[in-house]
Each structure stands twice: as structure tokens, then as C-alpha cells.
Design an enzyme around this catalytic site. Structure first.
Site, PDB file in Angstrom:
ATOM      1  CB  SER A  60      -0.883  -0.026   1.311  1.00  0.00           C
ATOM      2  OG  SER A  60      -1.393  -0.942   1.293  1.00  0.00           O
ATOM      3  CG  HIS A  82      -1.640   3.865   3.743  1.00  0.00           C
ATOM      4  ND1 HIS A  82      -3.443   3.654   3.721  1.00  0.00           N
ATOM      5  CD2 HIS A  82      -1.502   2.762   3.356  1.00  0.00           C
ATOM      6  CE1 HIS A  82      -3.780   2.478   2.875  1.00  0.00           C
ATOM      7  NE2 HIS A  82      -2.173   1.442   2.993  1.00  0.00           N
TER       8      HIS A  82
END
Length: 389
Positions: free
Chosen positions: A275, A333
Site C-alpha cells: 500500500s 500510507h
């Protein structure tokens, strides 16, 4: 009363005469003392009062001279100096390797083009279509089907963009790691090297390996779909070699940001997934082309700009990091997204445009190692004075 005194007197004489009598009776009946004694029944403490008394005794400070309860063991915070050095070194090696790979790719393309022209002239000059027709007729049916299948795969591969071809390799590596998670004998190895945790003994190597690791199929499909969608745009902007350097560096940098946040908050739990690297790719494209229209695969009627999508994702991850949501690694993230924005705005000028000294050094090393061969493949010609002509 006399009878009572006689019975008591007789009991005393019998007790003194046979001292083992009481011991035998106590062995036969262990509750002899409770039956014949005059002890009061122990008062049953009220559970509520008992809890209050226990809490008071627990909270009361220890008296002077008496040792108190031992303090709880302190959790030692991990040191992040080695992961930081690994992050800097790995990112530098990634961009250096990407510059050398670009040099070798251009050199191979030039050589392949020259060889292809010569081969085409040779084939067209020496053979005709009748030769290939006879060669095709000599093949068996299985060989023909195999050649047709290879030709279809080759046509499909050529129809893909350069970014999609690069993303295909990354997807293949992630799929292989996903299959390794399903092997019971490899569980310890996968947890040790393919999950990142600052409290683990192995800190550095999982920073890059966890970027290719997914335990859930849905997690991997979601990340790889986003990577496939934005791969063509990012490769057209940066090139294949620079894209690989950004992707690998983003995976390590996002993990480093996750390490810092976990150490600061004291919440040590393992993380895995691509991610962080995918967020860097998405953020780079959205920063470079903020007016591009994006949509949701299940809601095609809903459209929004790339800039608004990036702002929404950053806001969600920021809220998750502040509120302590643990569904995703929001720190990773944010680290990946911020690195993608920074690289498009400043990193490309500071890093990639300054690769020329490294490429020249590599070119000189290759020239010396190739015994005087030029990058184009032709022999090097030297004059009497020693200079190149």
C-alpha cells in the site's frame, strides 16, 4: 449433676490412660474437633465490602521499611538508527541501479536494432516465402498449435504499454509471495522476513520484502488493481527505470515512517502489503496531472478529479493515524503519499537529473572492461597519438 461429673471424670481418666485414643478418632473422623468444640462460625464477609477492602489494601501505600510490589517491566523502545541507514542506502542504490539499467537498456536497444536490420537483409536476400511454407508444412499439429499459442501470447504482450509490462512483473512477484503464505512449513520464515515490525529482531530486510507481501487475496487484488491502473501514466512520466526506483524506495520509506509512528505511540504490531509503494505511485500521478478524471470500478457514474482524490485519501489516513485506527497502516500510507508528492515536485530535479556523473563512470568502467569496445558495439580505433578517431 453427679452423673455429669462422673462422666466428665471418667472421660478424663480414659483420656489420660490412652493417649492414642484421640488420634485414632481424629483419623477416623477428621471433623471431630468441629463437632465437639465450641468454636464460633466464621463470619461471611460481604462481597461488596470485601472488594472495597481489597481495593483499599491495593491502593494503600506500603508502610515504611516494607518492600512494595515490583514495578511492571518497562518495554524497551527499539532503536531506529539501523533502519534509517538502510532506508537511505537502499534508496540511493535503487536510483543508482536505475540509472545504470537505463544506460544498459539504451545500449541493448541500439545493438538489437542493428542486428535486426542485418538479419532482415540476410533473410530477405537468401530465402523466399516458399522456404518458410515448406518449413511450416513439415511441422506436426502439436508444434503448430504451440507456435500459435506463443504467437498469441507475444501479440498480447506487445499490445500492453511499457507501464503495464512493468506492473505485470511486480504483480507476478506479489502473487508468488501470496502462494508462499499458504505453505505451512514457511509460516515462520514469512512472519520473520515478510512482515515489518520495529520491535522485531530483523528490522531492515522486511522493510523491502513486506512491500511485496500480502496475506489476503482481496488486499493484493486491490493494491495491484490500483498499480495496474496508474502504471501507464507513471511510466510515461518517469520511464521504466525511474519508476522502479521510485516504487522500491517508496516501499522502504513508507515502512520507515511506520516504524517511527509505532515507536512513538508504543503500539508494536506487524504490517505487510504494497500500500505504501502504491500510494506513492498514485500520489505522483495525481500531483502531476491533478485535473485527470477518476472513477470507482463499481460506481462508474461517480467521477472526481485526481487532486480531490489525493486530498481525500490523505485526510482519511491522517484521521486514522490520529484516532488510532488499526484496520490499515495509515502511517505507511501517508509516508508513501508524501514521498510521491515530494519526488514529483522536487526529487526528480535533485536526484534523477544528477545521475550523469554515475553514468559516465559506469561507461568508463564498461569501456575498460570491454577491451576498448564502444557503447555501440563497434571496435575502438586508436591513432598513433593514442587518441580516439
Amino acid at each position: 449433676m453427679a452423673c455429669r461429673g462422673f462422666i466428665i471424670k471418667w472421660g478424663k481418666t480414659e483420656f489420660y490412660r490412652s493417649p492414642n485414643t484421640f488420634s485414632r478418632c481424629s483419623r477416623l473422623n477428621p471433623y471431630q474437633q468441629q463437632r465437639s468444640g465450641f468454636r464460633r462460625e466464621a463470619k461471611r464477609t460481604d462481597p461488596k465490602k470485601g472488594n472495597v477492602n481489597q481495593q483499599q489494601t491495593k491502593t494503600s501505600p506500603p508502610e515504611a521499611g516494607t518492600p512494595g510490589p515490583p514495578p511492571p517491566p518497562k518495554v524497551r523502545r527499539p532503536r531506529l538508527f539501523r533502519p534509517l541507514m538502510f532506508t537511505v542506502g537502499f534508496a540511493g542504490c535503487s536510483f543508482g541501479g536505475a540509472a545504470i539499467l537505463q544506460y544498459e537498456t539504451l545500449k541493448a536497444r541500439v545493438q538489437t536494432a542493428k542486428d535486426g536490420e542485418e538479419l532482415e537483409k540476410l533473410v530477405m536476400g537468401s530465402q523466399d516465402m516458399a522456404y518458410w511454407h515448406n518449413w511450416w508444412n513439415q511441422l506436426s499439429s502439436f508444434q503448430r498449435q504451440l507456435l500459435l499459442l506463443v504467437s498469441m501470447v507475444d501479440d498480447f504482450w506487445r499490445s500492453l504499454t511499457e507501464g503495464q509490462r512493468t506492473a505485470t512483473g511486480i504483480i507476478a512477484v506479489n502473487a508468488a509471495v501470496l502462494c508462499c503464505w499458504r505453505i505451512p512449513a514457511m509460516q515462520r520464515t514469512m512472519i520473520k522476513y515478510f512482515t515489518s515490525n520495529p520491535a522485531s529482531k530483523t528490522q531492515c530486510l522486511p522493510m523491502i520484502l513486506s512491500s511485496f507481501s500480502h496475506y489476503s487475496i482481496i488486499h493484493m487484488v486491490a493494491n495491484m488493481y490500483v498499480l495496474w491502473t496508474f502504471s501507464s501514466g507513471i511510466v510515461s512520466l518517469l520511464g521504466k527505470e525511474q519508476f522502479l526506483a521510485v516504487y522500491l524506495s517508496a516501499g522502504v520509506i513508507s515502512t520507515m515512517v511506520s516504524y517511527v509512528c509505532k515507536t512513538a505511540s508504543g503500539r508494536f504490531y506487524p504490517s505487510l502489503g504494497a500500500s505504501g509503494a502504491v500510494m506513492a505511485v498514485l500520489a505522483a500521478v495525481c500531483t502531476k496531472v491533478p485535473e485527470a478524471k477518476l472513477g470507482i470500478i463499481f460506481l462508474p457514474m461517480v467521477t472526481f478529479t485526481a487532486g480531490n482524490a489525493l486530498k481525500a485519501l490523505v485526510a482519511i489516513d491522517t484521521a486514522g493515524l490520529i484516532l488510532g485506527w488499526r484496520l490499515f497502516d495509515h502511517a505507511a500510507h501517508l509516508g508513501g503519499a508524501l514521498f510521491g508528492v515530494w519526488y514529483v515536485a522536487y526529487g526528480h530535479k535533485l536526484i534523477w537529473r544528477r545521475r550523469e556523473p554515475l553514468v559516465k563512470l559506469w561507461h568508463e568502467l564498461r569501456s575498460k572492461g570491454g577491451k576498448g569496445s564502444r557503447p555501440g558495439g563497434g571496435p575502438e580505433v586508436r591513432g598513433r597519438g593514442g587518441g580516439q578517431q
